[in-house]
Design an enzyme around this catalytic site. Structure first.
Site, PDB file in Angstrom:
ATOM      1  N   LYS A  52      -3.912   8.652  -6.784  1.00 35.76           N
ATOM      2  CA  LYS A  52      -4.572   8.656  -6.182  1.00 35.76           C
ATOM      3  C   LYS A  52      -5.126   9.050  -4.884  1.00 35.76           C
ATOM      4  O   LYS A  52      -4.441   9.865  -5.250  1.00 35.76           O
ATOM      5  CB  LYS A  52      -3.170   7.574  -5.233  1.00 35.76           C
ATOM      6  CG  LYS A  52      -3.357   6.665  -3.688  1.00 35.76           C
ATOM      7  CD  LYS A  52      -2.291   6.821  -2.989  1.00 35.76           C
ATOM      8  CE  LYS A  52      -2.210   5.466  -1.792  1.00 35.76           C
ATOM      9  NZ  LYS A  52      -1.376   4.900  -1.373  1.00 35.76           N
TER      10      LYS A  52
ATOM     11  N   SER B 132      -0.704   0.361  -0.288  1.00 36.33           N
ATOM     12  CA  SER B 132      -2.254   1.183  -0.019  1.00 36.33           C
ATOM     13  C   SER B 132      -2.703   1.469  -1.669  1.00 36.33           C
ATOM     14  O   SER B 132      -3.652   1.785  -1.771  1.00 36.33           O
ATOM     15  CB  SER B 132      -2.125   1.865   0.902  1.00 36.33           C
ATOM     16  OG  SER B 132      -1.558   2.587   0.143  1.00 36.33           O
TER      17      SER B 132
ATOM     18  N   SER C 230       3.475   0.738  -0.478  1.00 34.71           N
ATOM     19  CA  SER C 230       2.762   1.203  -0.501  1.00 34.71           C
ATOM     20  C   SER C 230       2.333   0.854  -2.300  1.00 34.71           C
ATOM     21  O   SER C 230       1.326   1.082  -2.839  1.00 34.71           O
ATOM     22  CB  SER C 230       1.500   2.330   0.151  1.00 34.71           C
ATOM     23  OG  SER C 230       1.320   1.649   1.461  1.00 34.71           O
TER      24      SER C 230
END
Lengths: 488, 97
Positions: A79, A154, A178
């Site tokens: 990420k 997210s 997330s």
């Protein structure tokens, strides 16, 4: 062997093939890079890829001792809020555009030391603020199961990438859901570890009392395997826990007969999508068939979790985001004096959701409002934590849906922040309580959208999640389905 | 709970964040809605409850006071928007006398 057969494997199966010499690390990495090139333009799951670096790393592995590397030759995605030297870790934000971290996060260091090959950085909501992956300055990621829908957020880029076989596994971060919510919406396995279980050194902070890094994987075994590599004490992170890391894979494929699991009534009432409810009923029946004993339990403060979270998390975020001022890294908007430089850099660099959270977070910490909001939220957090402690006195784990609905359409909730916040209603309490939780695939809607089940355990009870999750996964085949929209 | 535009301006100044008039107007409306939602917490009596700032009990961690290698200056400055020698460069803060 045809290359597609390489990219469909979970990491544990791929690394076994590599160890047996069925193909080389370079072949595996190249197969994934080819797939990224073909499919990423549709999905926008990755925001930067470094083919040359990945191929060099993979080639260098030929000289390594494969037997000693648990992730030998496994291509992974990270990420974009986890510092990875050589890549742009921009957090999905204009204010960090062009930021190339000068060091590796501890988790990246550990992955590479274990033989993994980083392919690229995954798209995300700006600074992990969001539940849809739409607030990224690089544009939205699309759900591989339906390109008109969001992948969740997210860590939406990480989840979409693994669902579409653009990497063998990915790292995400989870502050209020997330990792788990996008895992559910993309039909992959996502783990939010216990607070302190995994070092956060090199994770660009959102809310420091809630953030955790965890794996998004193709099955439960990979989740256990990755945790064996990334978990554990780190002298660079004073919040990392000095608790021994078990051999998590020992918890897999063991009988679960007689295990008591709590079903909280607050997670099965109004607002739950009927198709999610139906899938959960089937999942509970499957677990019951394996010998699980269910107990009706209550987490009475559940309805207060979202408001508590949006005070505590925005307060911490407003403080953490103070470091982005155009002085040391990222963008700077040249201005006549220092104060204007701060204000203009931040005003132009941050997107709408980041600004909204900075305003809310600064407000709840400001004089006159601190006690009414921030101090109050911390007290309610105690009540939420105690709810879990009480249930875990009589239950080994808790089972709930991961999200109240399947993936929604792009743009559907973007201008309605409150409705967006409520899509995390089933995941947020877990972060407030600090406990670990696993989301795993448990069905599909009639339209073919994935549905996820969440298993929650007491602090440092990841083994219980793998034990229970692996038994369910062995008895079902949801995790084996692949999205038709990205079939080659 | 009110969240007037004047309050958005005040808080934005505290946070060193420039906002357009349109943003100030929009945030005022949206934050009003969010604050009235979080006011739900006042339904709970919490006088005797101690706060939780971390999910898991934690205490301060000390390490030995030893010099260990850290990021070198060139690397630390590698992302600087402006630099001079081993320093980050910013607009002048103190005016000439």
């Amino acid at each position: 062997m045809p290359d597609e057969s390489l990219t469909s494997h979970p990491a544990h199966a791929l690394t076994n093939l590599l160890r047996r010499g069925k193909c080389s690390p370079l072949q595996a990495t190249t197969a994934y890079l080819d797939r990224i090139q073909a499919l990423n333009p549709k999905l926008q799951a990755l925001i930067s890829v470094d083919e040359e670096r990945a191929k060099n790393r993979a080639s260098a592995l030929l000289r390594a001792d494969a037997e000693r590397l648990p992730l030998y030759g496994v291509p992974v995605i990270v990420k974009a809020n986890i510092c990875t030297e050589g890549f742009e870790a921009n957090c999905g934000s204009n204010i960090l555009s062009g930021f190339h971290p000068p060091y590796h996060a501890t988790v990246v260091e550990r992955l590479e030391r274990a033989g993994a090959v980083v392919l690229g950085m995954a798209n995300m909501d700006e600074f992990a603020f969001g539940s849809s992956c739409e607030t990224s300055c690089k544009g939205p990621t699309r759900n591989p199961w339906d390109l008109d829908r969001i992948p969740g957020g997210s860590s939406g880029g990480s989840a979409a990438a693994i669902a579409a076989d653009l990497g063998a596994a990915a790292l995400g971060s989870d502050t209020g859901g997330s990792i788990r919510q996008p895992a559910a919406m993309c039909s992959v396995v996502g783990l939010k570890p216990t607070y302190g279980r995994v070092s956060r050194y090199g994770l660009i902070a959102f809310a420091s009392s809630l953030d955790q890094i965890g794996p998004l994987t193709k099955d439960v075994e990979d989740s256990a395997l990755f945790m064996e590599v990334i978990a554990g004490l780190d002298s660079h992170d004073s919040t990392s826990a000095d608790v021994k890391v078990p051999t998590y894979r020992a918890a897999l494929r063991r009988p679960i007969g007689g295990m008591t699991v709590g079903v909280p009534k607050e997670y099965f009432i109004g607002g739950l999508d009927p198709e999610v409810e139906r899938a959960m009923k089937q999942a509970l029946a499957a677990l019951k068939g394996l010998g699980v004993q269910f107990k009706d339990v209550s987490l009475p403060h559940t309805e207060y979790a979202v408001p508590t979270y949006y005070i505590a998390a925005t307060a911490e975020a407003s403080s953490n985001l103070a470091r982005f001022d155009g002085v040391r890294y990222g963008r700077r908007v040249p201005s006549g004096n220092l104060q204007e430089m701060f204000e203009n850099t931040r005003g132009e660099g941050f997107g709408a959701e980041a600004k909204r959270r900075i305003i809310l977070g600064t407000y709840v910490l400001s004089r006159g409002y601190y006690d009414a909001y921030y101090a109050k939220a911390l007290k309610v957090r105690t009540l939420i934590r105690q709810d879990f402690e009480k249930v875990f006195e009589t239950c080994r784990a808790i089972v709930t849906p991961t999200a109240p609905t399947p993936a929604f359409r792009l743009g559907e909730k973007l201008d309605d922040p409150l409705s967006m916040y409520l899509s995390d209603i089933f995941t947020i309490s877990v972060n407030l309580a600090g406990v670990p939780a696993l989301s795993l695939p448990c069905g599909f809607t009639q339209a073919g959208l994935p549905i996820g089940m969440q298993l929650i355990a007491p602090a440092f009870g990841e083994e219980t999640l793998f034990h229970l999750g692996s038994a369910y996964e062995q008895a079902t085949d949801w995790h084996l389905r692949k999205p038709a929209a990205v079939a080659s | 709970m009110a969240f007037e535009e004047s309050e958005v301006r005040y808080v934005a100044a505290l946070a060193r964040l420039s906002l357009t008039d349109e943003e100030i107007h929009r945030f005022s409306t949206q934050l009003k809605q969010i604050l009235s939602y979080v006011d739900k917490l006042n339904q709970l009596k919490t006088d005797d409850i101690s706060p939780t700032s971390h999910g898991i009990p934690m205490q301060n961690v000390f390490r030995k006071d030893e010099v260990i290698p850290s990021l070198d200056v060139e690397k630390a400055l590698s992302n600087a928007p402006a630099r001079e020698g081993p320093f980050f460069l910013v607009p002048r803060v103190i005016e000439d006398a």
